[in-house]
Enzyme design. Structure first.
Site, mmCIF file in Angstrom:
data_model
loop_
_atom_site.group_PDB
_atom_site.id
_atom_site.type_symbol
_atom_site.label_atom_id
_atom_site.label_comp_id
_atom_site.label_asym_id
_atom_site.label_seq_id
_atom_site.Cartn_x
_atom_site.Cartn_y
_atom_site.Cartn_z
ATOM 1 N N HIS A 68 -28.378 6.834 58.292
ATOM 2 C CA HIS A 68 -27.589 6.504 57.103
ATOM 3 C C HIS A 68 -27.351 7.670 56.160
ATOM 4 C CE1 HIS A 68 -31.499 6.524 55.181
ATOM 5 N NE2 HIS A 68 -30.913 6.459 54.017
HETATM 6 N N1 UDP Z 1 -35.174 -1.102 56.541
HETATM 7 C C1 UDP Z 1 -34.988 -2.470 56.708
HETATM 8 N N2 UDP Z 1 -33.973 -2.891 57.508
HETATM 9 C C2 UDP Z 1 -33.146 -2.032 58.178
HETATM 10 C C3 UDP Z 1 -33.358 -0.638 58.007
HETATM 11 C C4 UDP Z 1 -34.369 -0.213 57.173
HETATM 12 O O1 UDP Z 1 -35.735 -3.271 56.139
HETATM 13 O O2 UDP Z 1 -32.235 -2.492 58.881
HETATM 14 C C5 UDP Z 1 -36.257 -0.649 55.655
HETATM 15 C C6 UDP Z 1 -37.257 0.258 56.299
HETATM 16 O O3 UDP Z 1 -38.274 -0.479 56.936
HETATM 17 C C7 UDP Z 1 -37.777 1.058 55.118
HETATM 18 C C8 UDP Z 1 -36.579 1.152 54.210
HETATM 19 O O4 UDP Z 1 -35.684 0.127 54.632
HETATM 20 O O5 UDP Z 1 -38.816 0.369 54.450
HETATM 21 C C9 UDP Z 1 -35.946 2.498 54.356
HETATM 22 O O6 UDP Z 1 -34.775 2.510 53.690
HETATM 23 P P1 UDP Z 1 -33.594 3.536 54.031
HETATM 24 O O7 UDP Z 1 -33.768 4.047 55.395
HETATM 25 O O8 UDP Z 1 -32.335 2.828 53.683
HETATM 26 O O9 UDP Z 1 -33.800 4.661 52.928
HETATM 27 P P2 UDP Z 1 -34.703 5.970 52.809
HETATM 28 O O10 UDP Z 1 -36.115 5.584 53.132
HETATM 29 O O11 UDP Z 1 -34.141 7.008 53.721
HETATM 30 O O12 UDP Z 1 -34.565 6.359 51.376
#
Ligand code: UDP
Length: 364
Positions: free
Chosen positions: A207
């Site tokens: 993403h």
């Molecule tokens: N997550 C979720 N469903 C999904 C993809 C990710 O619940 O389809 C959760 C994942 O387990 C983690 C969080 O979203 O706890 C991560 O968010 P994201 O990857 O959007 O953002 P980042 O961590 O890169 O800021």
């Protein structure tokens, strides 16, 4: 009574705030006003987390989403300033590195309201990432910097942040991983729904703008995952930004199993039963480690350097790494498995939320 106004708006913030909100409600002398900026608004990017994780309904929903970074942050600032003047909280609590984080911190600091930043001190040292700019600025503005790791605390010291502002408390996502693991195992039926077998598939998430907004990098990731999908199932819950980018570029992978974004409990089930995880997410890299699953990070660098240094995570820069080969190697070497690890707990003991609430009730 200390009133904490929490600003959240994006998926990872709902997960981080769930444990801290619970701890705030459990602590005498603390009360929370919850503000959802609206940055993520789809049912499967927002509502599902409130329902599943038992986060109280927001007291305010600002309805700000979409537009460029400037427009989005600007609209949030305007709305938050009004709200902060009205609510006059003792603290503003912000999480991570999104536009909602920066808007919350900046609006509060200008009104002389103390700011606490959870997940402070993370650095990728890549200023082309919007998240990096949000983190640096938020850390500058915050009065208390809740850091997850030694690396994060050291990054702040190197920037001249005084010791009195740094509180190393561990990682709130570890609290969530521990708290919800059993519930996920009991309640999630996602493996059956998608005909996946434990330990036999790749879980992928993509993403980050640096990947979705660069057709060459996105193409390299898709080609790599398609090749991996010839060997074992590859399941990819598709973030709305990635879905839009794929449509724009006309990418229609034939073998990767594209599914809608899933709720947290399904995500934990998918993560903990994967053979390997391929991701550009910050949170998912750590969750791979929490659940003892090898991880390949589809980026040029990572903020979570200790996972790479300790050998639990490998970087696969899109465009230069052979992603399918790396995934195969990592599965064969089994790099992330819990039983292979040393006992150091680099993300704390799973009690980060209570450390945060204790600090907030002691200060001022
Ligand atoms: N997550 C979720 N469903 C999904 C993809 C990710 O619940 O389809 C959760 C994942 O387990 C983690 C969080 O979203 O706890 C991560 O968010 P994201 O990857 O959007 O953002 P980042 O961590 O890169 O800021």
């Amino acid at each position: 009574m200390q009133r904490i106004l929490t600003v959240i708006g994006a998926r990872p913030q709902f997960i981080k705030a769930a444990s801290v909100s619970r701890a705030i409600h459990a602590k005498e002398g603390l009360a929370e006003v919850l503000v959802h900026t609206g940055q993520h608004f789809d049912a499967n990017m927002s509502d599902v987390f409130f329902d599943e994780l038992g986060i109280p309904a927001p007291d305010y929903h600002l309805g700000v989403s979409g537009g460029g970074h400037g427009a989005m942050t600007g609209r949030m600032l305007e709305r938050l300033e009004e709200l902060l003047e009205k609510e006059a909280p003792d603290w503003v609590l912000v999480y991570g590195d999104t536009n909602s984080t920066l808007a919350g911190a900046l609006a509060a600091a200008k009104l002389h309201i103390p700011v606490a930043h959870v997940e402070a001190g993370l650095r990728s040292f890549n200023r082309r990432m919007p998240e990096e700019l949000n983190r640096i600025l938020t850390d500058q503005l915050a009065d208390i910097l809740f850091t997850p790791t030694d690396t994060a605390s050291d990054n702040l010291r190197r920037e001249g942040v005084s010791e009195s502002r740094i509180a190393q408390v561990g990682d709130v996502m570890f609290d969530a991983a521990l708290f919800y693991a059993e519930r996920a195992a009991e309640r999630s039926a996602i493996l059956n729904e998608h005909g996946l077998n434990k330990g036999e598939y790749v879980l992928a998430t993509i993403h980050r703008a640096e990947n979705t907004d660069d057709p060459e990098r996105l193409g390299a990731i898709m080609t790599g995952l398609e090749a991996a999908a010839q060997e074992r199932p590859v399941v990819l819950p598709l973030h709305p930004r990635t879905r839009a980018a794929m449509a724009r570029e006309g990418f229609e992978p034939q073998h990767i199993r594209l599914i809608e974004p899933v709720g947290y409990l399904d995500m934990v089930a998918l993560e903990s039963n994967a053979a390997v995880i391929a991701t550009d997410s910050g949170g998912v890299q750590k969750e791979a480690y929490f659940h003892g699953v090898p991880c390949v990070t589809l980026r040029d660098e990572t903020e979570w350097v200790e996972l790479v240094e300790m050998g639990w995570n490998e970087l696969a820069p899109p465009g230069s790494a052979d992603i399918a080969l790396l995934l195969r190697n990592v599965v064969e070497r089994d790099i992330g498995r819990k039983e292979n690890r040393d006992k150091r707990n680099i993300y704390g003991e799973g009690e980060t939320s209570t450390h945060i609430t204790s600090t907030l009730s002691e200060e001022y």
